[in-house]
Design an enzyme around this catalytic site. Sequence first.
Site, PDB file in Angstrom:
ATOM      1  N   SER A   8      10.580  33.021 -79.419  1.00  0.00           N
ATOM      2  CA  SER A   8      10.010  31.703 -78.353  1.00  0.00           C
ATOM      3  C   SER A   8       8.230  32.038 -79.320  1.00  0.00           C
ATOM      4  O   SER A   8       7.937  32.914 -78.619  1.00  0.00           O
ATOM      5  CB  SER A   8      10.411  31.487 -77.187  1.00  0.00           C
ATOM      6  OG  SER A   8       9.284  30.614 -76.868  1.00  0.00           O
ATOM      7  N   HIS A  31      12.110  29.783 -82.173  1.00  0.00           N
ATOM      8  CA  HIS A  31      12.343  28.717 -81.331  1.00  0.00           C
ATOM      9  C   HIS A  31      11.045  27.882 -80.671  1.00  0.00           C
ATOM     10  O   HIS A  31      10.277  29.225 -80.798  1.00  0.00           O
ATOM     11  CB  HIS A  31      13.059  29.872 -79.835  1.00  0.00           C
ATOM     12  CG  HIS A  31      13.879  29.005 -79.270  1.00  0.00           C
ATOM     13  ND1 HIS A  31      14.435  28.479 -78.661  1.00  0.00           N
ATOM     14  CD2 HIS A  31      12.082  29.050 -77.774  1.00  0.00           C
ATOM     15  CE1 HIS A  31      13.547  27.695 -77.565  1.00  0.00           C
ATOM     16  NE2 HIS A  31      13.155  28.049 -76.935  1.00  0.00           N
ATOM     17  N   ASP A  33       9.575  25.283 -78.160  1.00  0.00           N
ATOM     18  CA  ASP A  33       8.954  25.008 -76.864  1.00  0.00           C
ATOM     19  C   ASP A  33       8.508  23.826 -77.275  1.00  0.00           C
ATOM     20  O   ASP A  33       7.653  23.379 -77.489  1.00  0.00           O
ATOM     21  CB  ASP A  33       8.724  26.220 -76.092  1.00  0.00           C
ATOM     22  CG  ASP A  33       9.942  26.789 -75.655  1.00  0.00           C
ATOM     23  OD1 ASP A  33      11.135  26.933 -75.396  1.00  0.00           O
ATOM     24  OD2 ASP A  33       9.838  28.383 -75.232  1.00  0.00           O
ATOM     25  N   MET A  35       6.767  20.867 -74.914  1.00  0.00           N
ATOM     26  CA  MET A  35       6.822  20.340 -73.239  1.00  0.00           C
ATOM     27  C   MET A  35       5.813  19.150 -73.271  1.00  0.00           C
ATOM     28  O   MET A  35       5.181  18.685 -73.937  1.00  0.00           O
ATOM     29  CB  MET A  35       5.952  21.530 -72.627  1.00  0.00           C
ATOM     30  CG  MET A  35       7.148  22.909 -72.640  1.00  0.00           C
ATOM     31  SD  MET A  35       6.245  23.844 -71.403  1.00  0.00           S
ATOM     32  CE  MET A  35       7.409  25.568 -72.126  1.00  0.00           C
ATOM     33  N   HIS A  64      13.479  23.500 -78.574  1.00  0.00           N
ATOM     34  CA  HIS A  64      14.003  22.801 -77.550  1.00  0.00           C
ATOM     35  C   HIS A  64      12.588  22.195 -76.889  1.00  0.00           C
ATOM     36  O   HIS A  64      11.984  22.210 -77.182  1.00  0.00           O
ATOM     37  CB  HIS A  64      13.604  24.004 -76.562  1.00  0.00           C
ATOM     38  CG  HIS A  64      14.018  24.479 -75.013  1.00  0.00           C
ATOM     39  ND1 HIS A  64      13.876  25.635 -74.497  1.00  0.00           N
ATOM     40  CD2 HIS A  64      14.888  23.141 -74.602  1.00  0.00           C
ATOM     41  CE1 HIS A  64      14.257  24.634 -73.246  1.00  0.00           C
ATOM     42  NE2 HIS A  64      14.839  23.718 -73.588  1.00  0.00           N
ATOM     43  N   MET A  66      11.664  19.516 -73.880  1.00  0.00           N
ATOM     44  CA  MET A  66      11.547  19.645 -72.793  1.00  0.00           C
ATOM     45  C   MET A  66      10.671  18.582 -72.217  1.00  0.00           C
ATOM     46  O   MET A  66       9.768  18.868 -72.219  1.00  0.00           O
ATOM     47  CB  MET A  66      11.032  20.879 -71.851  1.00  0.00           C
ATOM     48  CG  MET A  66      11.574  22.118 -72.304  1.00  0.00           C
ATOM     49  SD  MET A  66      11.188  23.647 -72.109  1.00  0.00           S
ATOM     50  CE  MET A  66      10.788  24.537 -73.251  1.00  0.00           C
ATOM     51  N   MET A 135      19.731  27.816 -69.512  1.00  0.00           N
ATOM     52  CA  MET A 135      18.424  28.273 -69.168  1.00  0.00           C
ATOM     53  C   MET A 135      18.937  29.246 -68.166  1.00  0.00           C
ATOM     54  O   MET A 135      19.505  28.900 -66.890  1.00  0.00           O
ATOM     55  CB  MET A 135      17.093  26.488 -68.869  1.00  0.00           C
ATOM     56  CG  MET A 135      17.046  25.314 -69.670  1.00  0.00           C
ATOM     57  SD  MET A 135      15.715  26.471 -70.609  1.00  0.00           S
ATOM     58  CE  MET A 135      14.961  27.634 -70.347  1.00  0.00           C
ATOM     59  N   GLY A 140       9.957  25.415 -68.421  1.00  0.00           N
ATOM     60  CA  GLY A 140       8.057  24.673 -68.182  1.00  0.00           C
ATOM     61  C   GLY A 140       7.191  26.047 -68.751  1.00  0.00           C
ATOM     62  O   GLY A 140       6.529  25.410 -68.880  1.00  0.00           O
ATOM     63  N   GLY A 143       7.784  34.178 -69.692  1.00  0.00           N
ATOM     64  CA  GLY A 143       7.371  35.193 -68.486  1.00  0.00           C
ATOM     65  C   GLY A 143       7.704  35.211 -67.521  1.00  0.00           C
ATOM     66  O   GLY A 143       7.871  36.097 -66.110  1.00  0.00           O
ATOM     67  N   ASP A 173      18.138  31.474 -72.372  1.00  0.00           N
ATOM     68  CA  ASP A 173      16.416  30.858 -72.653  1.00  0.00           C
ATOM     69  C   ASP A 173      16.187  31.301 -71.123  1.00  0.00           C
ATOM     70  O   ASP A 173      15.789  30.625 -70.272  1.00  0.00           O
ATOM     71  CB  ASP A 173      16.723  29.606 -73.045  1.00  0.00           C
ATOM     72  CG  ASP A 173      14.746  29.672 -73.711  1.00  0.00           C
ATOM     73  OD1 ASP A 173      14.239  30.045 -73.098  1.00  0.00           O
ATOM     74  OD2 ASP A 173      14.223  28.387 -73.514  1.00  0.00           O
ATOM     75  N   GLY A 175      13.133  34.609 -69.412  1.00  0.00           N
ATOM     76  CA  GLY A 175      13.513  35.359 -69.136  1.00  0.00           C
ATOM     77  C   GLY A 175      14.367  36.902 -69.678  1.00  0.00           C
ATOM     78  O   GLY A 175      14.991  37.849 -69.188  1.00  0.00           O
ATOM     79  N   SER A 196       8.155  36.565 -74.151  1.00  0.00           N
ATOM     80  CA  SER A 196       6.898  37.685 -74.059  1.00  0.00           C
ATOM     81  C   SER A 196       7.534  39.336 -74.572  1.00  0.00           C
ATOM     82  O   SER A 196       6.968  39.248 -75.119  1.00  0.00           O
ATOM     83  CB  SER A 196       6.912  37.426 -72.369  1.00  0.00           C
ATOM     84  OG  SER A 196       7.763  36.805 -71.504  1.00  0.00           O
TER      85      SER A 196
HETATM   86  C1  DX5 Z   1      10.483  28.044 -71.285  1.00  0.00           C
HETATM   87  C2  DX5 Z   1      10.907  28.258 -72.227  1.00  0.00           C
HETATM   88  C3  DX5 Z   1      11.182  29.606 -72.861  1.00  0.00           C
HETATM   89  C4  DX5 Z   1      10.137  30.411 -72.720  1.00  0.00           C
HETATM   90  C5  DX5 Z   1      10.704  31.574 -72.727  1.00  0.00           C
HETATM   91  O1  DX5 Z   1      10.579  27.346 -70.242  1.00  0.00           O
HETATM   92  O2  DX5 Z   1      11.477  27.245 -72.930  1.00  0.00           O
HETATM   93  O3  DX5 Z   1      11.740  29.076 -74.293  1.00  0.00           O
HETATM   94  O4  DX5 Z   1       9.340  30.695 -73.790  1.00  0.00           O
HETATM   95  O5  DX5 Z   1       9.701  32.792 -72.423  1.00  0.00           O
HETATM   96  P1  DX5 Z   1      10.304  34.186 -71.946  1.00  0.00           P
HETATM   97  O6  DX5 Z   1      11.127  35.036 -72.525  1.00  0.00           O
HETATM   98  O7  DX5 Z   1       8.530  34.941 -71.745  1.00  0.00           O
HETATM   99  O8  DX5 Z   1      10.754  34.010 -70.314  1.00  0.00           O
HETATM  100 ZN    ZN Z   2      12.032  27.694 -74.788  1.00  0.00          ZN
END
Ligand code: DX5
Ligand code: ZN
Length: 223
Positions: A8, A31, A33, A35, A64, A66, A135, A140, A143, A173, A175, A196
């Site tokens: 991501s 990926h 994101d 938002m 993705h 959101m 998820m 949002g 990390g 997706d 952690g 991360s």
């Molecule tokens: C969170 C995102 C994820 C995020 C994952 O809302 O959808 O794609 O980038 O980041 P890590 O891998 O650091 O949890």
């Molecule tokens: Zn994502």
Amino acid sequence: MVTRINPSILAADFANFERELGRIRSADLVHVDIMDNHFVLNLTFGLAMVQRLQQVSPIPLDIHLMIDDPDRWAPDYAEAGAYSVTFHAEAAADAVALARRLRSIGARAGLALKPDTAVEPYLELLPEFDQILVMTVEPGFGGQSFMATTMPKLRALRSAVAQSGLDVWLQVDGGITEKTIEIAAEAGADTFVAGSSVFGAADPAAQIALLRASAARHRHGHE
Ligand code: DX5
Ligand code: ZN
């Protein structure tokens, strides 16, 4: 079964996306994101950014969304050439109609579920989708810590996909690390987003290889 690792770029250096994409060329998809500060309380990139990434990325884009009102916006990302466009079940007015529209444009259609959203109502919609995103954190922010409480949904999806004979990818997706990927792989995921853990590594390519190997070792029983 193929194991896919999708870094991501939320965790990449925002001043150097082209260079950052070059560091993850051994990954399967990138990926992205999106938002909107409404569906989630954070704001990232929009369509113009995706159009430009599409021009320079060595690997296909996994979008993705959101955002509120994906029915209105998601097709534009498919038109931009994204390989895969995933929108949230909680935000879509007509998920099936939207998935059909994305497919008709030529993108893979994905449905995302927040941690507290039950999967059961969506199991019968599997034929309409190419990917379901479970998820493993509240959407949002990058990390955050992996929520193992979401694994029963993945197991239910894996068994429904196996019964259906369809080739629907099951994505996780949030952690994902070399440890938590084992739990998700064992529960039936085949496509892993990692922000991360990949971009925070000194050597992102080595981290991608490590994640891939870790997942593959724990996917026995899902081959
Ligand atoms: C969170 C995102 C994820 C995020 C994952 O809302 O959808 O794609 O980038 O980041 P890590 O891998 O650091 O949890
Ligand atoms: Zn994502």
